[in-house]
Scaffold this active site. Structure first.
Site, PDB file in Angstrom:
ATOM      1  N   GLY A  45       0.813  -1.215   0.000  1.00 48.33           N
ATOM      2  CA  GLY A  45       0.000   0.000   0.000  1.00 48.33           C
ATOM      3  C   GLY A  45       0.842   1.259   0.000  1.00 48.33           C
ATOM      4  O   GLY A  45       2.029   1.234  -0.330  1.00 48.33           O
ATOM      5  N   ASN A  46       0.194   2.393   0.366  1.00 48.21           N
ATOM      6  CA  ASN A  46       0.836   3.708   0.284  1.00 48.21           C
ATOM      7  C   ASN A  46       1.424   3.886  -1.119  1.00 48.21           C
ATOM      8  O   ASN A  46       2.611   4.125  -1.304  1.00 48.21           O
ATOM      9  CB  ASN A  46       1.913   3.864   1.366  1.00 48.21           C
ATOM     10  CG  ASN A  46       2.337   5.318   1.517  1.00 48.21           C
ATOM     11  OD1 ASN A  46       3.489   5.662   1.388  1.00 48.21           O
ATOM     12  ND2 ASN A  46       1.368   6.180   1.737  1.00 48.21           N
ATOM     13  N   GLY A  50       5.583   4.188  -8.852  1.00 51.76           N
ATOM     14  CA  GLY A  50       6.222   2.891  -9.119  1.00 51.76           C
ATOM     15  C   GLY A  50       5.181   1.783  -9.131  1.00 51.76           C
ATOM     16  O   GLY A  50       5.135   0.952 -10.050  1.00 51.76           O
ATOM     17  N   HIS A  51       4.308   1.790  -8.108  1.00 54.50           N
ATOM     18  CA  HIS A  51       3.250   0.765  -8.066  1.00 54.50           C
ATOM     19  C   HIS A  51       2.323   0.910  -9.270  1.00 54.50           C
ATOM     20  O   HIS A  51       1.901  -0.080  -9.867  1.00 54.50           O
ATOM     21  CB  HIS A  51       2.395   0.928  -6.799  1.00 54.50           C
ATOM     22  CG  HIS A  51       3.145   0.729  -5.525  1.00 54.50           C
ATOM     23  ND1 HIS A  51       3.403   1.772  -4.650  1.00 54.50           N
ATOM     24  CD2 HIS A  51       3.681  -0.378  -4.967  1.00 54.50           C
ATOM     25  CE1 HIS A  51       4.050   1.302  -3.610  1.00 54.50           C
ATOM     26  NE2 HIS A  51       4.248   0.002  -3.766  1.00 54.50           N
ATOM     27  N   GLY A 163       8.703  -4.416  -8.749  1.00 51.87           N
ATOM     28  CA  GLY A 163       9.549  -3.305  -9.176  1.00 51.87           C
ATOM     29  C   GLY A 163      11.013  -3.630  -8.959  1.00 51.87           C
ATOM     30  O   GLY A 163      11.377  -4.305  -7.995  1.00 51.87           O
ATOM     31  N   LYS A 165      13.297  -1.668  -8.051  1.00 53.45           N
ATOM     32  CA  LYS A 165      13.972  -0.970  -6.944  1.00 53.45           C
ATOM     33  C   LYS A 165      14.368  -2.003  -5.887  1.00 53.45           C
ATOM     34  O   LYS A 165      15.443  -1.940  -5.318  1.00 53.45           O
ATOM     35  CB  LYS A 165      13.072   0.101  -6.317  1.00 53.45           C
ATOM     36  CG  LYS A 165      13.812   0.861  -5.215  1.00 53.45           C
ATOM     37  CD  LYS A 165      13.013   1.991  -4.662  1.00 53.45           C
ATOM     38  CE  LYS A 165      11.849   1.530  -3.840  1.00 53.45           C
ATOM     39  NZ  LYS A 165      12.249   0.801  -2.609  1.00 53.45           N
ATOM     40  N   MET A 200      11.251   6.303  -6.534  1.00 54.08           N
ATOM     41  CA  MET A 200      10.010   6.434  -5.762  1.00 54.08           C
ATOM     42  C   MET A 200       9.928   5.319  -4.728  1.00 54.08           C
ATOM     43  O   MET A 200      10.231   4.165  -5.020  1.00 54.08           O
ATOM     44  CB  MET A 200       8.800   6.373  -6.687  1.00 54.08           C
ATOM     45  CG  MET A 200       8.671   7.614  -7.522  1.00 54.08           C
ATOM     46  SD  MET A 200       7.067   7.678  -8.335  1.00 54.08           S
ATOM     47  CE  MET A 200       7.292   9.179  -9.297  1.00 54.08           C
ATOM     48  N   SER A 201       9.526   5.688  -3.513  1.00 58.63           N
ATOM     49  CA  SER A 201       9.425   4.726  -2.421  1.00 58.63           C
ATOM     50  C   SER A 201       8.505   5.296  -1.354  1.00 58.63           C
ATOM     51  O   SER A 201       8.517   6.514  -1.102  1.00 58.63           O
ATOM     52  CB  SER A 201      10.818   4.501  -1.808  1.00 58.63           C
ATOM     53  OG  SER A 201      10.697   3.876  -0.550  1.00 58.63           O
ATOM     54  N   SER A 202       7.747   4.426  -0.711  1.00 59.67           N
ATOM     55  CA  SER A 202       6.891   4.896   0.381  1.00 59.67           C
ATOM     56  C   SER A 202       7.742   5.495   1.495  1.00 59.67           C
ATOM     57  O   SER A 202       7.306   6.394   2.210  1.00 59.67           O
ATOM     58  CB  SER A 202       6.085   3.726   0.945  1.00 59.67           C
ATOM     59  OG  SER A 202       5.338   3.138  -0.088  1.00 59.67           O
TER      60      SER A 202
END
Ligand code: PAF
Length: 302
Positions: A45-46, A50-51, A163, A165, A200-202
């Site tokens: 989530g969040n 990227g997602h 992803g 990452k 991009m990352s939460s």
């Protein structure tokens, strides 16, 4: 619990949300009986760009798309950010339905860990799980492998997307799928970056404004290392030391900065041509990870 259709403006698809495993199996089983192909994107989530890139790809390659949102406690170590991991189900749900998702699976802990989380069965991929991030986060990849196995067994998708990452995670999952003979294709999608290069990352949300300004240095350090490889340097240890030094100078606390073989994250030899440079580094309370691939021309023979 069953499923709740989400209200949508006319003309958009109707995303369903299910909260339990029977609901997930029922929806997917119905599609299977109609002969539809299914692509699955597991997340915590969040959601960020990227997602969404994973969902966009999933929609291109399959008839039906499924996303799971579950913050998996067993992949967090003691003292890590499980308790404060951002939970934004409402916003995520809105984003996903606007992006054409068919099915959102949002289970609670009891669904995926009916026997609790302390003495339950674990899935562990040897070797790959104990290097790089695995060395600094013992048990992390076993936690990931366990929950992904549960999700794959129940969703039975044709394709599952991750992803790059989390490149080491992708390799761990590729191995577990091969070793456990799970009939699913595992696809890795390129890292999505902010305009200044930060992946991009939460966890970017943990950065203060001043840290956020410095954060893209992690990508610059990787690119500098990649340039040295492209220019023919093969002293990997020297390239790694320079990466660590550059990060420390910007205020990061690096855990590792490492040149590895892309295929299996083994230590490269000078003749290897498919390389990845991977790093994990703390900036304030945020632990950031990033990596770049460097594919070189083979050395001339003789
Ligand atoms: O990458 C993630 O978000 C998680 O590690 C995953 C694959 C959803 C497992 O909890």
């Amino acid at each position: 619990m069953g499923s709740l259709p989400i209200q949508q403006p006319a003309g958009m698809n109707r995303m369903r949300t299910v909260y339990d495993l029977p609901g997930l199996r029922e929806s997917i089983g119905a599609w299977r009986r109609e002969g539809r192909s299914i692509a699955f994107v597991p997340t915590m989530g969040n959601l960020h760009g990227g997602h969404l890139s994973l969902l966009d790809r999933a929609r291109q390659i399959a008839d039906r798309t499924v996303v799971s949102i579950f913050v998996n406690p067993i992949q967090f170590g003691l003292g890590e950010d499980y308790a404060r991991y951002p939970s934004t189900l409402k916003e995520d749900s809105r984003l996903l339905s606007g992006r054409g998702l068919d099915l959102l699976f949002a289970p609670d802990l009891a669904q995926l860990y009916p026997g609790g989380v302390d003495t339950d069965t674990r899935v562990t991929v040897p070797d790959l799980s104990s290097i790089l991030c695995g060395k600094f986060r013992p048990g992390h990849f076993s936690g990931v492998a366990t929950v992904v196995t549960k999700l794959l067994i129940n969703a039975q998708p044709d394709v599952v997307l991750f992803g790059e990452k989390d490149y080491q995670q992708y390799l761990v999952i590729r191995r577990l799928v091969a070793d456990l003979c799970i009939p699913v294709e595992v696809i890795a999608m390129p890292i999505v970056r902010e305009p200044d290069g930060l992946a991009m990352s939460s966890r970017n949300a943990y950065l203060s404004a001043a840290e956020r300004q410095r954060a893209p240095m992690i990508y610059q350090a990787l690119q500098n290392a990649a340039d040295r490889l492209r220019h023919g340097e093969r002293d990997y240890a020297s390239i790694e030391r320079a990466g660590v030094a550059a990060l420390e100078k910007t205020g990061f606390r690096p855990e590792y900065f490492s040149v590895r073989r892309s295929e299996d994250l083994g230590e490269p030899r000078p003749a290897d041509t498919k390389l990845s440079i991977l790093t994990a580094a703390w900036l304030g309370v945020a632990r950031l990870i990033d990596n770049v691939k460097v594919y070189l021309d083979p050395l001339p023979k003789g």
